[in-house]
Design a protein around this motif. Sequence first.
Motif, PDB file in Angstrom:
ATOM      1  N   SER A 154     -15.356 -44.637  17.567  1.00 12.19           N
ATOM      2  CA  SER A 154     -14.381 -44.278  18.351  1.00 12.19           C
ATOM      3  C   SER A 154     -15.328 -43.509  20.007  1.00 12.19           C
ATOM      4  O   SER A 154     -15.425 -44.164  21.310  1.00 12.19           O
ATOM      5  N   LEU A 155     -15.773 -42.621  19.383  1.00  9.93           N
ATOM      6  CA  LEU A 155     -16.950 -41.210  20.231  1.00  9.93           C
ATOM      7  C   LEU A 155     -17.978 -42.153  20.838  1.00  9.93           C
ATOM      8  O   LEU A 155     -17.936 -42.708  22.060  1.00  9.93           O
ATOM      9  N   LEU A 156     -18.160 -43.274  20.496  1.00  9.24           N
ATOM     10  CA  LEU A 156     -19.218 -44.158  21.224  1.00  9.24           C
ATOM     11  C   LEU A 156     -19.372 -45.187  21.869  1.00  9.24           C
ATOM     12  O   LEU A 156     -19.537 -45.263  23.474  1.00  9.24           O
ATOM     13  N   GLU A 157     -17.315 -45.634  20.982  1.00 10.78           N
ATOM     14  CA  GLU A 157     -17.103 -46.195  22.453  1.00 10.78           C
ATOM     15  C   GLU A 157     -17.145 -45.889  23.769  1.00 10.78           C
ATOM     16  O   GLU A 157     -16.612 -46.673  24.970  1.00 10.78           O
ATOM     17  N   PHE A 158     -16.400 -44.774  23.273  1.00  9.48           N
ATOM     18  CA  PHE A 158     -15.577 -44.451  25.144  1.00  9.48           C
ATOM     19  C   PHE A 158     -16.417 -43.848  25.507  1.00  9.48           C
ATOM     20  O   PHE A 158     -16.887 -43.539  26.938  1.00  9.48           O
ATOM     21  N   ASN A 159     -18.092 -43.589  24.612  1.00 12.45           N
ATOM     22  CA  ASN A 159     -19.120 -42.710  25.839  1.00 12.45           C
ATOM     23  C   ASN A 159     -19.763 -44.127  26.446  1.00 12.45           C
ATOM     24  O   ASN A 159     -19.840 -43.427  27.429  1.00 12.45           O
ATOM     25  N   LYS A 160     -19.207 -44.850  26.279  1.00 13.23           N
ATOM     26  CA  LYS A 160     -20.203 -46.488  26.911  1.00 13.23           C
ATOM     27  C   LYS A 160     -18.746 -46.832  28.223  1.00 13.23           C
ATOM     28  O   LYS A 160     -19.579 -47.516  28.781  1.00 13.23           O
ATOM     29  N   ASN A 161     -17.843 -46.236  27.816  1.00 19.07           N
ATOM     30  CA  ASN A 161     -16.862 -46.702  28.782  1.00 19.07           C
ATOM     31  C   ASN A 161     -16.544 -46.200  29.871  1.00 19.07           C
ATOM     32  O   ASN A 161     -16.052 -45.020  29.974  1.00 19.07           O
ATOM     33  N   GLU A 162     -17.357 -47.373  31.026  1.00 17.19           N
ATOM     34  CA  GLU A 162     -16.270 -45.741  32.389  1.00 17.19           C
ATOM     35  C   GLU A 162     -15.767 -45.594  32.944  1.00 17.19           C
ATOM     36  O   GLU A 162     -15.488 -45.308  34.306  1.00 17.19           O
ATOM     37  N   SER A 163     -14.803 -46.348  32.299  1.00 15.57           N
ATOM     38  CA  SER A 163     -13.222 -46.155  32.827  1.00 15.57           C
ATOM     39  C   SER A 163     -13.134 -45.422  32.006  1.00 15.57           C
ATOM     40  O   SER A 163     -12.343 -44.692  32.898  1.00 15.57           O
ATOM     41  N   VAL A 164     -13.949 -44.516  30.884  1.00 11.00           N
ATOM     42  CA  VAL A 164     -13.254 -42.960  30.961  1.00 11.00           C
ATOM     43  C   VAL A 164     -14.788 -42.020  31.478  1.00 11.00           C
ATOM     44  O   VAL A 164     -15.631 -42.249  31.127  1.00 11.00           O
ATOM     45  N   HIS A 165     -13.325 -40.620  31.731  1.00 10.97           N
ATOM     46  CA  HIS A 165     -14.274 -40.027  31.904  1.00 10.97           C
ATOM     47  C   HIS A 165     -14.092 -38.529  31.056  1.00 10.97           C
ATOM     48  O   HIS A 165     -14.704 -37.457  32.068  1.00 10.97           O
ATOM     49  N   CYS A 166     -13.283 -38.056  30.606  1.00 13.16           N
ATOM     50  CA  CYS A 166     -12.717 -37.043  29.639  1.00 13.16           C
ATOM     51  C   CYS A 166     -12.250 -38.503  28.302  1.00 13.16           C
ATOM     52  O   CYS A 166     -11.310 -39.121  28.303  1.00 13.16           O
ATOM     53  N   ILE A 167     -12.328 -36.949  27.512  1.00 16.90           N
ATOM     54  CA  ILE A 167     -12.039 -37.651  25.986  1.00 16.90           C
ATOM     55  C   ILE A 167     -10.874 -36.788  25.239  1.00 16.90           C
ATOM     56  O   ILE A 167     -11.485 -35.503  25.004  1.00 16.90           O
ATOM     57  N   VAL A 168     -10.160 -37.359  24.390  1.00 15.63           N
ATOM     58  CA  VAL A 168      -9.675 -35.955  23.145  1.00 15.63           C
ATOM     59  C   VAL A 168      -9.844 -36.703  22.043  1.00 15.63           C
ATOM     60  O   VAL A 168      -9.209 -37.739  22.005  1.00 15.63           O
ATOM     61  N   ILE A 169     -10.038 -35.494  21.147  1.00 15.13           N
ATOM     62  CA  ILE A 169      -9.383 -35.730  19.801  1.00 15.13           C
ATOM     63  C   ILE A 169      -8.827 -34.800  19.148  1.00 15.13           C
ATOM     64  O   ILE A 169      -8.374 -33.933  19.818  1.00 15.13           O
ATOM     65  N   ARG A 170      -7.024 -35.805  18.678  1.00 17.75           N
ATOM     66  CA  ARG A 170      -6.116 -34.925  18.031  1.00 17.75           C
ATOM     67  C   ARG A 170      -5.366 -35.251  17.355  1.00 17.75           C
ATOM     68  O   ARG A 170      -6.345 -36.423  16.529  1.00 17.75           O
ATOM     69  N   GLY A 171      -4.305 -34.603  16.058  1.00 15.74           N
ATOM     70  CA  GLY A 171      -4.521 -35.553  14.879  1.00 15.74           C
ATOM     71  C   GLY A 171      -2.867 -35.798  14.497  1.00 15.74           C
ATOM     72  O   GLY A 171      -1.941 -34.783  15.873  1.00 15.74           O
ATOM     73  N   ALA A 172      -3.127 -36.631  13.970  1.00 23.29           N
ATOM     74  CA  ALA A 172      -1.477 -37.010  13.926  1.00 23.29           C
ATOM     75  C   ALA A 172      -0.805 -36.128  12.756  1.00 23.29           C
ATOM     76  O   ALA A 172      -1.468 -36.213  12.063  1.00 23.29           O
ATOM     77  N   GLY A 173       1.584 -35.846  13.514  1.00 27.06           N
ATOM     78  CA  GLY A 173       1.848 -35.860  12.474  1.00 27.06           C
ATOM     79  C   GLY A 173       1.505 -33.624  12.923  1.00 27.06           C
ATOM     80  O   GLY A 173       1.343 -33.657  14.426  1.00 27.06           O
TER      81      GLY A 173
ATOM     82  N   LEU B  94     -17.324 -39.698  37.517  1.00 26.10           N
ATOM     83  CA  LEU B  94     -18.256 -39.937  36.141  1.00 26.10           C
ATOM     84  C   LEU B  94     -19.286 -39.106  36.299  1.00 26.10           C
ATOM     85  O   LEU B  94     -20.573 -37.862  35.071  1.00 26.10           O
ATOM     86  N   ASN B  95     -20.121 -39.042  37.391  1.00 32.14           N
ATOM     87  CA  ASN B  95     -21.752 -38.636  37.306  1.00 32.14           C
ATOM     88  C   ASN B  95     -21.737 -36.784  37.529  1.00 32.14           C
ATOM     89  O   ASN B  95     -22.775 -36.577  36.876  1.00 32.14           O
ATOM     90  N   ALA B  96     -21.099 -36.857  38.272  1.00 29.31           N
ATOM     91  CA  ALA B  96     -20.844 -35.555  38.081  1.00 29.31           C
ATOM     92  C   ALA B  96     -20.645 -34.765  37.335  1.00 29.31           C
ATOM     93  O   ALA B  96     -21.078 -33.317  36.328  1.00 29.31           O
ATOM     94  N   LEU B  97     -19.281 -35.176  36.118  1.00 28.47           N
ATOM     95  CA  LEU B  97     -19.164 -34.100  35.097  1.00 28.47           C
ATOM     96  C   LEU B  97     -20.682 -34.767  33.827  1.00 28.47           C
ATOM     97  O   LEU B  97     -21.043 -33.232  33.136  1.00 28.47           O
ATOM     98  N   THR B  98     -21.712 -35.914  34.440  1.00 31.41           N
ATOM     99  CA  THR B  98     -22.089 -35.817  32.761  1.00 31.41           C
ATOM    100  C   THR B  98     -23.207 -35.003  32.895  1.00 31.41           C
ATOM    101  O   THR B  98     -23.652 -34.277  32.508  1.00 31.41           O
ATOM    102  N   MET B  99     -23.394 -34.614  34.412  1.00 27.84           N
ATOM    103  CA  MET B  99     -24.899 -33.436  34.529  1.00 27.84           C
ATOM    104  C   MET B  99     -24.296 -32.318  34.765  1.00 27.84           C
ATOM    105  O   MET B  99     -25.544 -31.611  34.344  1.00 27.84           O
ATOM    106  N   THR B 100     -22.937 -32.274  34.815  1.00 29.93           N
ATOM    107  CA  THR B 100     -22.919 -30.949  34.901  1.00 29.93           C
ATOM    108  C   THR B 100     -22.840 -30.588  33.056  1.00 29.93           C
ATOM    109  O   THR B 100     -23.513 -29.611  32.666  1.00 29.93           O
ATOM    110  N   LYS B 101     -22.681 -31.076  32.567  1.00 29.80           N
ATOM    111  CA  LYS B 101     -21.864 -31.018  31.047  1.00 29.80           C
ATOM    112  C   LYS B 101     -23.503 -31.134  29.951  1.00 29.80           C
ATOM    113  O   LYS B 101     -24.444 -30.449  29.597  1.00 29.80           O
ATOM    114  N   ASN B 102     -24.800 -32.018  30.675  1.00 28.46           N
ATOM    115  CA  ASN B 102     -25.969 -31.936  30.063  1.00 28.46           C
ATOM    116  C   ASN B 102     -26.386 -30.618  30.363  1.00 28.46           C
ATOM    117  O   ASN B 102     -27.546 -29.863  30.206  1.00 28.46           O
TER     118      ASN B 102
END
Length: 259
Positions: A45-64, A210-218
Amino acid sequence: MTEQAVRDSEPILQEVENKVGYITLNRPNNYNALNTELMRNLKRSLLEFNKNESVHCIVIRGAGNAFSAGADIKEFSSQTDNKAKIEERAQLTMEIHQMVNKLDKPVIASVQGYVYAGGCGIALGSDLVVAADNAVFSYPEIKRGFVPAIVSPNLVRILDRKRAFELLITGRKLHADEAYSWGLVNEVIPLEDLASRTKEFAEEIAAYSLNALTMTKNLFYEVAEGDFDNALQTARQSNIKMRQTDAFKKGVESFINRK
């Protein structure tokens, strides 16, 4: 099997909304214990979202009622004499811990309840952490006769040595407010507001280029963890590259023409 039953049986749920990719650890009856199947799907899932250009931010959460209580000990017990499975799981866990900070998109952990062991490692290894006021962080491996192995490098990287060692060697519980005071989480909010605040925070970030987010994170991780002179050289190259992008040119034009 109904569509809902299929969904309930999936160890990981994915959805995208307003440029935010949500990954939900989905074993609520086991406090989202991390078994091999869940970890494989989390990596995918992390890899898929990383490749998906329509996704700019990823959230990991837990059910329950929990983010994750850590590794599935029942699965571990069935693998005690299977070296291949032990090595596979260790490799998979290591890859996920290596991956999160190297993804192109910011990763937010949205946590509540138990945030233990491997679950604590995933949460605190994320770029940002939003915690409900009932969240409890702990590395309890030492109490079970285990070693907090793969989770330790990220903890030592983000926390001062004395406090990191204290958490690992005592297995003590760190409640949300104390975790905030230690600089381990960005916000502590009432449990009932966790979902809405996480959504607001993630969508605020996802609205940016997305470009600015990627460059800032890196750049951030290069500056935070690299040699000072090398970090400055990386920052210089990032500045040059950024100033040639369409997003930068539009931003300059918008600023100049503001009213």
